[in-house]
Motif scaffolding. Structure first.
Motif, short mmCIF file in Angstrom:
data_model
loop_
_atom_site.label_atom_id
_atom_site.label_comp_id
_atom_site.label_asym_id
_atom_site.label_seq_id
_atom_site.Cartn_x
_atom_site.Cartn_y
_atom_site.Cartn_z
N GLU A 47 -8.00 2.06 -3.48
CA GLU A 47 -8.70 1.96 -2.19
C GLU A 47 -9.61 3.17 -2.00
O GLU A 47 -9.15 4.31 -2.00
CB GLU A 47 -7.68 1.87 -1.05
CG GLU A 47 -6.81 0.63 -1.15
CD GLU A 47 -6.05 0.34 0.15
OE1 GLU A 47 -6.13 1.13 1.11
OE2 GLU A 47 -5.36 -0.70 0.19
N ASP A 106 -11.97 0.41 1.64
CA ASP A 106 -11.02 0.59 2.75
C ASP A 106 -11.77 0.80 4.07
O ASP A 106 -12.90 1.28 4.08
CB ASP A 106 -10.16 1.82 2.45
CG ASP A 106 -8.81 1.80 3.15
OD1 ASP A 106 -8.57 0.92 3.99
OD2 ASP A 106 -7.98 2.67 2.83
N GLU A 152 0.86 -1.19 0.00
CA GLU A 152 0.00 0.00 0.00
C GLU A 152 0.89 1.24 0.00
O GLU A 152 1.83 1.34 0.79
CB GLU A 152 -0.93 0.03 1.22
CG GLU A 152 -1.79 1.31 1.22
CD GLU A 152 -2.89 1.34 2.27
OE1 GLU A 152 -3.00 0.41 3.09
OE2 GLU A 152 -3.66 2.33 2.24
N ASN A 209 -4.55 4.84 -2.22
CA ASN A 209 -5.75 5.45 -1.64
C ASN A 209 -6.27 6.57 -2.54
O ASN A 209 -5.52 7.43 -2.98
CB ASN A 209 -5.41 6.04 -0.27
CG ASN A 209 -5.09 4.95 0.73
OD1 ASN A 209 -5.97 4.22 1.17
ND2 ASN A 209 -3.81 4.81 1.07
N LYS A 211 -11.23 -4.20 2.91
CA LYS A 211 -10.21 -4.11 3.96
C LYS A 211 -10.93 -3.90 5.30
O LYS A 211 -11.66 -2.92 5.47
CB LYS A 211 -9.24 -2.96 3.70
CG LYS A 211 -8.36 -3.24 2.50
CD LYS A 211 -7.30 -2.19 2.32
CE LYS A 211 -6.03 -2.56 3.03
NZ LYS A 211 -4.88 -1.72 2.55
MG MG Z 1 -5.85 2.48 2.54
#
Ligand code: MG
Ligand code: C2E
Ligand code: MG
Ligand code: MG
Length: 278
Positions: free
Chosen positions: A146, A176, A59, A114, A197
């Motif tokens: 995400e 996320d 990530e 993200n 997630k």
């Molecule tokens: Mg994230």
């Protein structure tokens, strides 16, 4: 200060409020040229497949080093970047940079990036992502975007359209921080998602709260039925890793497995076998 208290000026804030506001405006002004001044860096946190202990990807997490204040945490500057709209340009930089970095790593490791709700709503995100894929040559199957559930509230139809177009590019969509705020099972049905997630608050409770473990267990099973996978976030101990495996999460991420680190360390991790996981 003396000038502000002079005649003909109005004091609308209490002194401490004034200070607070000034610090904020200053930070906002600094954020405006942080990109051009090359004050941003990306660190990479490893994500492992739990059943095999194999490294699956990283990530990308943004870091800002302010010339005077030093490291400013994302929880402080990301909201500011969102309120000012700066996140659109900053986010495009992160995408470009992280995709280029991931191309340097051996194997078919993935980049998880993200995406802010602001980028989804106003950021020409489909155009940006397809441009970055073209420029870097990254296989779209290696890119995971995400998004958080708050992104999905504003306009269902438009969000659905944007997510479908992103997915048509071949990238994966990841939800996320599931389990915080207003998590809704209907989102799992309504939107084209590839992965969930599970927020670290849930993951960390699992070892001492059987009800939390039961919820994650059911969620992991539900995800599989819906052709999705799950990642347990915020694994900090061997015991948490154990439980995440037992309840059937597909992947795991957290300080116990690896901290976010600059790309050269990520590269070393990608080429080194991980004894402590086996
Ligand atoms: Mg994230
Ligand atoms: P996130 O996407 O949920 O990222 C995971 C956060 O948890 C990261 O915080 C990571 O450093 C932290 N973390 C990872 N493992 C552990 C652990 O075992 N224990 C604990 N306590 N924390 C762990 P970070 O880097 O401070 O980022 C915070 C949030 O800022 C991210 O949460 C994400 O929402 C946002 N963010 C970071 N980089 C970007 C970016 O490039 N773009 C956008 N739009 N948002 C970003
Ligand atoms: Mg998260
Ligand atoms: Mg988070």
């Amino acid at each position: 200060e003396a000038k502000a208290q002079g005649r003909g000026t109005y004091r609308i804030f209490a002194p401490e409020m004034d200070e607070h506001l000034r610090a904020r405006l200053e930070m906002e002004a600094d954020l405006r040229h942080a990109l051009a001044a090359q004050q941003f860096e990306i660190v990479y946190q490893p994500i492992y497949e739990l059943a095999t202990s194999q490294l699956r990807g990283f990530e990308a997490l943004l870091r800002w080093t302010h010339p005077q204040r030093g490291a400013v945490c994302p929880a402080r500057f990301i909201p500011l970047a969102e309120e000012t709209g700066l996140i659109v340009d900053i986010g495009a930089w992160v995408l470009r940079r992280a995709c280029a970095d991931i191309m340097l790593l051996p194997g078919d490791l993935r980049a998880a990036i993200n995406i802010s709700p602001v980028q989804l709503a106003f950021g020409y995100i489909v155009e940006t992502v397809s441009e970055v894929l073209r420029e870097t040559g990254l296989d779209p199957g290696r890119l995971e975007l995400e998004i958080t559930e708050t992104s999905l509230f504003a306009d269902d139809q438009r969000n659905l359209d944007v997510l479908r177009r992103l997915r048509a590019l071949g990238v994966r969509i990841v939800l996320d921080d599931f389990g915080t705020g207003y998590s809704s099972l209907s989102h799992l049905r309504l939107f084209p998602l590839d992965k969930i997630k599970i927020d670290r608050s849930f993951v960390q409770e699992m070892t001492h709260r059987p009800d939390s473990a039961a919820i994650v267990d059911a969620l992991a099973a539900l995800a599989l039925r819906l052709n999705m996978t799950t990642t347990a976030e915020g694994i900090e101990t061997a015991e948490q890793l154990e439980v995440a495996r037992r309840v059937g999460c597909t992947e795991g991420q957290g300080y116990y497995l690896g901290h976010p680190q600059p790309i050269r360390h990520a590269f070393a991790a990608a080429t080194r076998p991980l004894q402590h996981l086996a």
